[in-house]
Design a protein around this motif. Structure first.
Motif, PDB file in Angstrom:
ATOM      1  N   GLY A   1     -26.670 -53.624  88.250  1.00 51.74           N
ATOM      2  CA  GLY A   1     -27.362 -55.321  87.748  1.00 51.74           C
ATOM      3  C   GLY A   1     -28.224 -55.548  87.773  1.00 51.74           C
ATOM      4  N   VAL A   2     -30.052 -55.145  87.816  1.00 52.48           N
ATOM      5  CA  VAL A   2     -30.914 -55.846  87.873  1.00 52.48           C
ATOM      6  C   VAL A   2     -31.321 -55.262  86.559  1.00 52.48           C
TER       7      VAL A   2
ATOM      8  N   LYS B   1     -30.875 -63.711  81.701  1.00 48.16           N
ATOM      9  CA  LYS B   1     -29.121 -63.992  82.587  1.00 48.16           C
ATOM     10  C   LYS B   1     -29.530 -62.737  83.513  1.00 48.16           C
ATOM     11  N   VAL B   2     -30.180 -62.063  83.785  1.00 48.42           N
ATOM     12  CA  VAL B   2     -30.510 -60.820  84.405  1.00 48.42           C
ATOM     13  C   VAL B   2     -30.986 -61.178  85.751  1.00 48.42           C
ATOM     14  N   GLN B   3     -32.260 -61.283  85.430  1.00 47.33           N
ATOM     15  CA  GLN B   3     -33.866 -61.255  86.346  1.00 47.33           C
ATOM     16  C   GLN B   3     -33.950 -60.824  87.021  1.00 47.33           C
ATOM     17  N   GLY B   4     -34.238 -59.246  86.186  1.00 46.84           N
ATOM     18  CA  GLY B   4     -34.582 -57.932  86.981  1.00 46.84           C
ATOM     19  C   GLY B   4     -35.473 -57.097  86.674  1.00 46.84           C
TER      20      GLY B   4
ATOM     21  N   TYR C   1     -40.193 -51.219  81.273  1.00 47.56           N
ATOM     22  CA  TYR C   1     -42.138 -51.209  81.661  1.00 47.56           C
ATOM     23  C   TYR C   1     -41.912 -51.440  83.089  1.00 47.56           C
ATOM     24  N   LEU C   2     -41.644 -52.959  83.800  1.00 50.18           N
ATOM     25  CA  LEU C   2     -41.813 -52.493  85.002  1.00 50.18           C
ATOM     26  C   LEU C   2     -41.047 -51.255  85.655  1.00 50.18           C
ATOM     27  N   CYS C   3     -40.461 -50.111  85.293  1.00 48.62           N
ATOM     28  CA  CYS C   3     -39.585 -48.847  85.918  1.00 48.62           C
ATOM     29  C   CYS C   3     -40.532 -48.711  85.102  1.00 48.62           C
ATOM     30  N   GLU C   4     -40.989 -48.352  83.848  1.00 51.81           N
ATOM     31  CA  GLU C   4     -42.407 -47.329  83.995  1.00 51.81           C
ATOM     32  C   GLU C   4     -43.402 -47.241  85.342  1.00 51.81           C
ATOM     33  N   LEU C   5     -43.625 -48.488  85.079  1.00 45.73           N
ATOM     34  CA  LEU C   5     -45.413 -49.058  85.876  1.00 45.73           C
ATOM     35  C   LEU C   5     -44.954 -48.403  87.675  1.00 45.73           C
TER      36      LEU C   5
ATOM     37  N   ALA D   1     -40.317 -62.106  86.715  1.00 44.34           N
ATOM     38  CA  ALA D   1     -38.775 -62.309  86.554  1.00 44.34           C
ATOM     39  C   ALA D   1     -37.735 -61.866  87.794  1.00 44.34           C
ATOM     40  N   ALA D   2     -38.108 -60.887  88.589  1.00 49.08           N
ATOM     41  CA  ALA D   2     -37.370 -60.493  89.230  1.00 49.08           C
ATOM     42  C   ALA D   2     -36.811 -61.991  90.202  1.00 49.08           C
ATOM     43  N   VAL D   3     -36.098 -61.333  91.233  1.00 46.88           N
ATOM     44  CA  VAL D   3     -35.785 -62.507  92.254  1.00 46.88           C
ATOM     45  C   VAL D   3     -34.976 -61.859  92.748  1.00 46.88           C
ATOM     46  N   VAL D   4     -34.298 -62.318  94.265  1.00 47.08           N
ATOM     47  CA  VAL D   4     -34.038 -61.478  95.363  1.00 47.08           C
ATOM     48  C   VAL D   4     -32.655 -62.388  95.669  1.00 47.08           C
ATOM     49  N   ARG D   5     -31.470 -61.275  95.303  1.00 42.11           N
ATOM     50  CA  ARG D   5     -30.174 -61.072  95.522  1.00 42.11           C
ATOM     51  C   ARG D   5     -29.790 -61.132  97.105  1.00 42.11           C
TER      52      ARG D   5
END
Length: 248
Positions: A166-167, A173-176, A180-184, A244-248
């Motif tokens: 879910g990230v 609504k996701v904040q994950g 592009y971040l996955c690729e980097l 955009a990523a947050v701590v869950r």
């Protein structure tokens, strides 16, 4: 054991050659349609496909395509929006609906694909961007020059993992994690499993600076205060791609 599991997952999420042929055929047809309509309307614009479909990091079954309508940098912003949206609406037809980020764009269903048609500027340098989307072609080139088939497989595994937890997505609504971040992250760590091992040691304020723009970068957690993961955009040293990523 984990290698066998990852191989099994990859067979389920990696597009087959025939899937890629169908996708590329549909995309090429769409580009020709846009270019033809642009000539018909007398609009001078470059048409470019960006994102996972253009970088070999497309998950099987995904139907999202991003197309940029790139106007010369000297074009007045109001004219870029007016002409770009006119062209996008003409191409989209009745399936088109207007959306808005920093600038308006059109989302449409065309040939079975969910297509975002986005007007932007073709800037001579990423430091000259007028909106975030102007930076996208530079992201495209950075990844394209470094991505191999082996690394692309690892990106697919990371994207699927992010989806499953879910990230996947940088929207509010996701904040994950963006694509592009996955690729980097895979370009930096080299594999999905190495990323997982390293991520288990991440702490708030972790810094990843692939191009080593900032040296030791002790000041970056203060500069990007409140952002738990800091990955410096390789094409913009002042930008955190993981903002955009947050701590869950």
């Amino acid at each position: 054991m984990h290698e066998k599991i990852l191989d099994e997952v990859l067979t389920k999420i990696k597009p087959r050659p025939e899937d890629l042929i169908r996708l590329n055929s549909a995309v090429e047809k769409l580009i020709r349609k846009i270019e033809c309509k642009a000539r018909e309307l007398g609009i001078g614009v470059k048409v470019r496909v960006v994102g996972s479909a253009a970088r070999n990091t497309w998950l099987k079954g995904e139907k999202d395509i991003d197309i940029l309508l790139m106007f010369p940098e000297s074009t007045p912003e109001e004219e870029m929006e007016r002409l770009g949206m006119r062209l996008a609406r003409e191409v989209a037809g009745s399936s088109g609906r207007e959306e808005y980020a920093e600038h308006p764009y059109v989302r449409a269903t065309l040939d079975g694909l969910e297509v975002d048609i986005v007007p932007c500027f073709e800037v001579s340098d990423p430091s000259r961007i007028k909106s975030a989307v102007d930076r996208t072609p530079y992201h495209q080139e950075y990844v394209r020059k470094r991505m191999t088939d082996k690394l692309a497989d690892q990106v697919l595994l990371l994207k699927q993992f992010a989806k499953g937890t879910g990230v996947y997505g940088a929207e509010s609504k996701v904040q994950g994690f963006s694509g592009y971040l996955c690729e980097l992250l895979i370009l930096h760590y080299g594999s999905f499993m190495e990323l997982v091992r390293s991520a288990s040691e991440w702490r708030p304020g972790t810094v990843i600076d692939i191009e080593e723009f900032h040296g030791r970068a002790d000041y970056l957690p203060r500069l990007f205060a409140g952002q738990p993961l800091i990955l410096i955009d390789p094409v913009d040293r002042k930008r955190n791609e993981a903002a955009a990523a947050v701590v869950r």
